[in-house]
Design an enzyme around this catalytic site. Structure first.
Site, PDB file in Angstrom:
ATOM      1  N   TYR A  33     -27.229 -68.748  50.662  1.00 59.25           N
ATOM      2  CA  TYR A  33     -26.027 -68.793  49.839  1.00 59.25           C
ATOM      3  C   TYR A  33     -25.090 -69.923  50.252  1.00 59.25           C
ATOM      4  O   TYR A  33     -24.301 -70.395  49.440  1.00 59.25           O
ATOM      5  CB  TYR A  33     -25.258 -67.472  49.939  1.00 59.25           C
ATOM      6  CG  TYR A  33     -25.676 -66.420  48.951  1.00 59.25           C
ATOM      7  CD1 TYR A  33     -27.000 -66.026  48.835  1.00 59.25           C
ATOM      8  CD2 TYR A  33     -24.731 -65.801  48.144  1.00 59.25           C
ATOM      9  CE1 TYR A  33     -27.372 -65.047  47.936  1.00 59.25           C
ATOM     10  CE2 TYR A  33     -25.093 -64.812  47.249  1.00 59.25           C
ATOM     11  CZ  TYR A  33     -26.424 -64.448  47.147  1.00 59.25           C
ATOM     12  OH  TYR A  33     -26.777 -63.470  46.261  1.00 59.25           O
TER      13      TYR A  33
ATOM     14  N   LYS B 164     -39.097 -62.708  55.892  1.00 58.10           N
ATOM     15  CA  LYS B 164     -40.316 -63.307  55.336  1.00 58.10           C
ATOM     16  C   LYS B 164     -40.848 -64.235  56.429  1.00 58.10           C
ATOM     17  O   LYS B 164     -41.006 -65.448  56.239  1.00 58.10           O
ATOM     18  CB  LYS B 164     -39.976 -64.053  54.031  1.00 58.10           C
ATOM     19  CG  LYS B 164     -41.182 -64.511  53.247  1.00 58.10           C
ATOM     20  CD  LYS B 164     -41.909 -63.397  52.504  1.00 58.10           C
ATOM     21  CE  LYS B 164     -43.186 -63.938  51.873  1.00 58.10           C
ATOM     22  NZ  LYS B 164     -44.023 -62.876  51.278  1.00 58.10           N
TER      23      LYS B 164
ATOM     24  N   ASP C  85     -41.325 -58.657  50.514  1.00 59.78           N
ATOM     25  CA  ASP C  85     -42.094 -58.219  49.346  1.00 59.78           C
ATOM     26  C   ASP C  85     -42.600 -56.792  49.546  1.00 59.78           C
ATOM     27  O   ASP C  85     -42.524 -55.943  48.652  1.00 59.78           O
ATOM     28  CB  ASP C  85     -43.242 -59.195  49.032  1.00 59.78           C
ATOM     29  CG  ASP C  85     -44.089 -59.548  50.243  1.00 59.78           C
ATOM     30  OD1 ASP C  85     -43.686 -59.245  51.389  1.00 59.78           O
ATOM     31  OD2 ASP C  85     -45.179 -60.128  50.049  1.00 59.78           O
TER      32      ASP C  85
ATOM     33  N   ASP D   5     -29.082 -59.009  48.937  1.00 54.85           N
ATOM     34  CA  ASP D   5     -28.550 -58.977  47.571  1.00 54.85           C
ATOM     35  C   ASP D   5     -29.543 -58.253  46.663  1.00 54.85           C
ATOM     36  O   ASP D   5     -29.190 -57.353  45.899  1.00 54.85           O
ATOM     37  CB  ASP D   5     -28.320 -60.415  47.088  1.00 54.85           C
ATOM     38  CG  ASP D   5     -27.804 -60.471  45.657  1.00 54.85           C
ATOM     39  OD1 ASP D   5     -26.903 -59.681  45.338  1.00 54.85           O
ATOM     40  OD2 ASP D   5     -28.309 -61.292  44.876  1.00 54.85           O
TER      41      ASP D   5
ATOM     42  N   ASP E 231     -29.541 -54.012  45.244  1.00 52.52           N
ATOM     43  CA  ASP E 231     -29.572 -53.632  43.824  1.00 52.52           C
ATOM     44  C   ASP E 231     -30.741 -52.686  43.559  1.00 52.52           C
ATOM     45  O   ASP E 231     -30.612 -51.703  42.823  1.00 52.52           O
ATOM     46  CB  ASP E 231     -29.738 -54.874  42.919  1.00 52.52           C
ATOM     47  CG  ASP E 231     -28.401 -55.424  42.438  1.00 52.52           C
ATOM     48  OD1 ASP E 231     -27.405 -55.278  43.174  1.00 52.52           O
ATOM     49  OD2 ASP E 231     -28.360 -55.997  41.334  1.00 52.52           O
TER      50      ASP E 231
HETATM   51  C1  IPM Z   1     -23.240 -59.115  44.990  1.00 55.50           C
HETATM   52  C2  IPM Z   1     -23.223 -60.047  43.812  1.00 55.50           C
HETATM   53  C3  IPM Z   1     -22.771 -61.423  44.295  1.00 55.50           C
HETATM   54  C4  IPM Z   1     -23.803 -61.911  45.296  1.00 55.50           C
HETATM   55  C5  IPM Z   1     -22.542 -62.456  43.193  1.00 55.50           C
HETATM   56  C6  IPM Z   1     -21.586 -61.961  42.129  1.00 55.50           C
HETATM   57  C7  IPM Z   1     -22.077 -63.774  43.754  1.00 55.50           C
HETATM   58  O1  IPM Z   1     -24.471 -60.068  43.207  1.00 55.50           O
HETATM   59  O2  IPM Z   1     -22.175 -58.923  45.602  1.00 55.50           O
HETATM   60  O3  IPM Z   1     -24.298 -58.556  45.293  1.00 55.50           O
HETATM   61  O4  IPM Z   1     -24.831 -62.471  44.936  1.00 55.50           O
HETATM   62  O5  IPM Z   1     -23.573 -61.704  46.494  1.00 55.50           O
HETATM   63 MG    MG Z   2     -25.837 -58.651  43.994  1.00 60.64          MG
END
Ligand code: IPM
Ligand code: MG
Length: 362
Positions: free
Chosen positions: A142, A193, A226, A250, A254
């Site tokens: 990032y 990885k 993975d 990240d 999710d």
């Molecule tokens: C998160 C979001 C952010 C990230 C974005 C909005 C920059 O997806 O907080 O997980 O990738 O960190």
């Molecule tokens: Mg995110």
């Protein structure tokens, strides 16, 4: 009694709506004996760009540094998608993470029993899961340099980013993860990885060494990302605490959120050595912004994390979590977690239901 200072940054999209519900809860916390809160509001993201020409005004950073904790709604939206990368709302979020050196991101994924059937996975797979993803947040791909898009002499364009970690960056987040694992079930899985990427081979080496040296009591395992993505769906209960890089965290957080049924339920804490920021892990949901239907519960649960980790109010944190469970038990649902037979409510009604539950539990 000195007041504890909270900087609230509603941001964009549904951010303002969900943060308004959090304000009700914060006002309640502030009215409790022995607690005094001073709440300020600031700008971040696209709304900051509209007001000031940039997504992260210097003043927001200064005030965030002075605050005991920051509560953030969400940033981003189609309105700002065409801006240069350096001006996009997301840069505001990344910028504040970097400016406050928030290197340790805690993303818990727990199943709320009343919502268990909202998960797309079978009940027997997700029942009882309680996973803590510890995501490195202020380095990795990032932030790595060089980065950019360049035009080659032959006219092709070349986009590039750099995945970079130094030993100290790995060690400090790993240390937090080991401490977290110790307080939980004593199990930590480090995800990398290492078979392909040198920087994450270093990650594995540093985590292993730290574990052997200072955390021999924690059962450390390693997994390629993975495989981890696959195992999270196959058998999520094998995981307790996961520590991983910025981008893998990240993605995996999710994924882990959907085990619980809705990303609209999950809170997060972003911690540095001197600062802390709390935010729901979902985004600004521009498609439903302004409709009054967003789920405020992840933001309320982020307030609970803030009370526990930064403001030393564990009693109030527990009460909020219990109140959220109670309203779910009572059958209140926002659209994102709606189930047959439940009562669908909007953002404000959900916040009010939690406030009633809080007063009942007090
Ligand atoms: C998160 C979001 C952010 C990230 C974005 C909005 C920059 O997806 O907080 O997980 O990738 O960190
Ligand atoms: Mg995110």
């Amino acid at each position: 009694m000195t007041s504890q200072k909270i900087l609230v940054l509603p941001g964009d999209g549904i951010g303002r709506e969900i943060v308004a519900e959090a304000m009700k809860v914060l006002e309640w916390v502030g009215s409790r004996p022995g607690v005094s809160l001073l709440i300020e509001e600031g700008l971040i993201g696209g709304s900051a760009y509209d007001a000031t020409g940039g997504p992260l005004p210097e003043e927001t950073v200064i005030r965030a540094k002075k605050a005991d904790a920051v509560l953030l709604g969400a940033v981003g939206g189609p309105k700002w998608d065409r801006l240069d990368f350096s001006l996009r709302p997301e840069r505001g979020l990344l910028g504040i993470r970097k400016a406050l050196d928030l290197y340790c991101n805690l993303r818990p994924a727990q199943v709320f029993l009343p919502l268990i059937d909202a998960s797309p996975l079978k009940r027997e797979v997700v029942e009882g899961i309680d996973i803590m993803v510890v995501r490195e947040l202020s380095s990795g791909i990032y932030f790595g340099e060089p980065r950019g898009v360049e035009t080659l002499p032959d006219g092709r364009r070349r986009g590039f980013n750099t995945l970079v970690y130094t030993t100290d960056e790995i060690e400090r987040v790993a240390r937090r993860a080991f401490e977290m694992a110790r307080r939980r079930t004593g199990k930590l899985c480090s995800v990398d990885k290492a078979n392909v990427l040198e920087s994450t081979a270093l990650w594995r080496e540093v985590v292993s060494e730290l574990g052997a040296r200072d955390y021999a009591d924690v059962a450390l395992s390693h997994m390629y990302v993975d495989n981890a993505a696959m195992q999270l769906l196959r058998n999520p209960r094998q995981f307790d605490c996961i520590v991983t890089t910025n981008m893998f965290g990240d993605i995996l957080s999710d994924e882990a959120s959907m085990l619980t049924g809705s990303i609209g339920m999950l809170a997060s804490a972003s911690l540095g050595d001197d600062n802390a920021l709390y935010e729901p892990i979902h985004g600004s949901a521009p498609d439903i912004a302004g409709k009054g239907i967003a789920n405020p519960l992840a933001t309320l649960l982020s307030v609970a994390m803030m009370l526990r980790h930064s403001l030393n109010c564990p009693v109030e944190a527990d009460l909020i979590e219990r109140a959220v469970n109670r309203v779910l038990g009572q059958g209140y649902r926002t659209a994102d977690i709606m189930q047959p037979g439940a009562q669908q409510v909007g953002t404000v009604a959900m916040g009010d239901a939690v406030m009633r539950a809080l007063h009942g539990l007090e």
